[in-house]
Design a protein around this motif. Structure first.
Motif, mmCIF file in Angstrom:
data_model
loop_
_atom_site.group_PDB
_atom_site.id
_atom_site.type_symbol
_atom_site.label_atom_id
_atom_site.label_comp_id
_atom_site.label_asym_id
_atom_site.label_seq_id
_atom_site.Cartn_x
_atom_site.Cartn_y
_atom_site.Cartn_z
ATOM 1 N N LEU A 1 23.369 55.335 46.346
ATOM 2 C CA LEU A 1 23.298 54.290 45.338
ATOM 3 C C LEU A 1 22.001 53.499 45.512
ATOM 4 N N ARG A 2 21.392 53.119 44.414
ATOM 5 C CA ARG A 2 20.093 52.441 44.471
ATOM 6 C C ARG A 2 20.172 51.126 45.231
ATOM 7 N N SER A 3 21.287 50.424 45.098
ATOM 8 C CA SER A 3 21.492 49.175 45.840
ATOM 9 C C SER A 3 22.989 48.913 45.933
ATOM 10 N N PRO A 4 23.393 47.963 46.782
ATOM 11 C CA PRO A 4 24.818 47.606 46.851
ATOM 12 C C PRO A 4 25.334 46.980 45.561
ATOM 13 N N MET A 5 24.430 46.528 44.696
ATOM 14 C CA MET A 5 24.853 45.910 43.443
ATOM 15 C C MET A 5 25.530 46.910 42.517
ATOM 16 N N VAL A 6 25.224 48.195 42.660
ATOM 17 C CA VAL A 6 25.786 49.228 41.780
ATOM 18 C C VAL A 6 27.303 49.290 41.935
ATOM 19 N N MET A 7 27.776 49.505 43.144
ATOM 20 C CA MET A 7 29.225 49.616 43.382
ATOM 21 C C MET A 7 29.916 48.271 43.174
ATOM 22 N N ARG A 8 29.247 47.196 43.572
ATOM 23 C CA ARG A 8 29.848 45.866 43.403
ATOM 24 C C ARG A 8 30.102 45.572 41.934
ATOM 25 N N ALA A 9 29.165 45.947 41.055
ATOM 26 C CA ALA A 9 29.347 45.709 39.624
ATOM 27 C C ALA A 9 30.535 46.507 39.076
ATOM 28 N N VAL A 10 30.697 47.734 39.541
ATOM 29 C CA VAL A 10 31.830 48.557 39.109
ATOM 30 C C VAL A 10 33.135 47.951 39.622
ATOM 31 N N ASP A 11 33.155 47.558 40.882
ATOM 32 C CA ASP A 11 34.369 46.977 41.451
ATOM 33 C C ASP A 11 34.749 45.664 40.768
ATOM 34 N N ASP A 12 33.751 44.832 40.469
ATOM 35 C CA ASP A 12 34.048 43.578 39.778
ATOM 36 C C ASP A 12 34.577 43.844 38.373
ATOM 37 N N TYR A 13 33.981 44.815 37.688
ATOM 38 C CA TYR A 13 34.453 45.204 36.362
ATOM 39 C C TYR A 13 35.910 45.694 36.443
ATOM 40 N N LEU A 14 36.191 46.590 37.381
ATOM 41 C CA LEU A 14 37.554 47.114 37.529
ATOM 42 C C LEU A 14 38.536 46.012 37.912
ATOM 43 N N GLY A 15 38.039 44.980 38.603
ATOM 44 C CA GLY A 15 38.876 43.842 38.981
ATOM 45 C C GLY A 15 39.096 42.850 37.842
ATOM 46 N N GLY A 16 38.501 43.116 36.685
ATOM 47 C CA GLY A 16 38.734 42.266 35.517
ATOM 48 C C GLY A 16 37.732 41.147 35.315
ATOM 49 N N SER A 17 36.646 41.162 36.040
ATOM 50 C CA SER A 17 35.639 40.110 35.896
ATOM 51 C C SER A 17 34.988 40.194 34.516
ATOM 52 N N ARG A 18 35.144 39.152 33.708
ATOM 53 C CA ARG A 18 34.584 39.127 32.356
ATOM 54 C C ARG A 18 34.238 37.694 31.959
ATOM 55 N N MET A 19 33.117 37.536 31.312
ATOM 56 C CA MET A 19 32.712 36.281 30.695
ATOM 57 C C MET A 19 32.089 36.658 29.358
ATOM 58 N N PRO A 20 32.299 35.872 28.307
ATOM 59 C CA PRO A 20 31.739 36.245 27.004
ATOM 60 C C PRO A 20 30.211 36.365 27.038
ATOM 61 N N VAL A 21 29.685 37.340 26.312
ATOM 62 C CA VAL A 21 28.238 37.505 26.209
ATOM 63 C C VAL A 21 27.608 36.234 25.645
ATOM 64 N N ALA A 22 28.340 35.520 24.801
ATOM 65 C CA ALA A 22 27.828 34.286 24.201
ATOM 66 C C ALA A 22 27.504 33.219 25.244
ATOM 67 N N ALA A 23 28.014 33.380 26.460
ATOM 68 C CA ALA A 23 27.700 32.423 27.519
ATOM 69 C C ALA A 23 26.265 32.566 28.011
ATOM 70 N N LEU A 24 25.610 33.667 27.656
ATOM 71 C CA LEU A 24 24.203 33.861 28.007
ATOM 72 C C LEU A 24 23.371 33.128 26.961
ATOM 73 N N ASN A 25 22.938 31.959 27.272
ATOM 74 C CA ASN A 25 22.198 31.144 26.319
ATOM 75 C C ASN A 25 20.728 31.507 26.339
ATOM 76 N N ASP A 26 20.266 32.103 25.255
ATOM 77 C CA ASP A 26 18.874 32.525 25.114
ATOM 78 C C ASP A 26 18.120 31.407 24.403
ATOM 79 N N LEU A 27 17.184 30.785 25.099
ATOM 80 C CA LEU A 27 16.423 29.686 24.523
ATOM 81 C C LEU A 27 14.995 30.099 24.188
ATOM 82 N N SER A 28 14.775 31.388 23.975
ATOM 83 C CA SER A 28 13.452 31.849 23.579
ATOM 84 C C SER A 28 13.149 31.352 22.171
#
Length: 172
Positions: A134-161
């Protein structure tokens, strides 16, 4: 809530600014879209991922990176994690925002980015068999967090460009 974590192996220098990156966590029938690529002379596995370019939102970046690296059109649905990791060799820091969603369509004839060997679908257990690749430990961690139900709405990403602020102003 999305996972926010630090996966740190060594401290980075105080003056180092982490690179802002995005990753797509895409599950289909119990398998995740992965990229096999060459990085510093080694074959590694990663999600479709990459750096956010100037003037680009996080959503635009993850959609672009997914297309460039896999040929898949990606529709982000949630933020599943935010991660900080420092590479143990270079001590360079990375701040990664993982967005989960669905793959809409595939352009099998699309030429993939330089260094990309192929896109493939792997189960969580198949990824675990290749954890050293795996390229980094973030790869498996992201999958595990996703499988664990970790979710926040995309709208929470406030783009101020400027482009995004103009678009918001026109909607008022």
């Amino acid at each position: 809530m999305p996972a926010i974590s630090a996966i740190k192996t060594r401290p980075t220098s105080d003056s180092a600014v982490p690179a802002l990156t995005v990753a797509a966590v895409i599950e289909r029938d119990g398998r995740f879209l992965m990229i096999e690529e060459w990085v510093r002379g080694q074959r590694v596995l990663n999600q479709p991922a990459g750096h956010v370019e100037a003037g680009e939102s996080l959503v635009q970046a993850v959609v672009r990176e997914t297309m460039e690296e896999s040929g898949w059109v990606f529709a982000p649905e949630a933020v599943s994690g935010v991660y900080y990791w420092a590479h143990p060799g270079t001590r360079r820091g990375f701040l990664r925002v993982a967005l989960s969603g669905i793959a809409l369509s595939h352009d099998a004839g699309r030429r993939l980015d330089t260094g990309i060997i192929r896109a493939l679908w792997l189960s969580r257990s198949e990824m675990a068999q290749h954890v050293a690749s795996l390229r980094s430990p973030m790869v498996m961690r992201a999958v595990d967090d996703y499988l664990g139900g970790s979710r926040m709405p995309v709208a929470a990403l406030n783009d101020l460009s400027p482009a995004c602020l103009l678009e918001q102003a026109l909607r008022i």
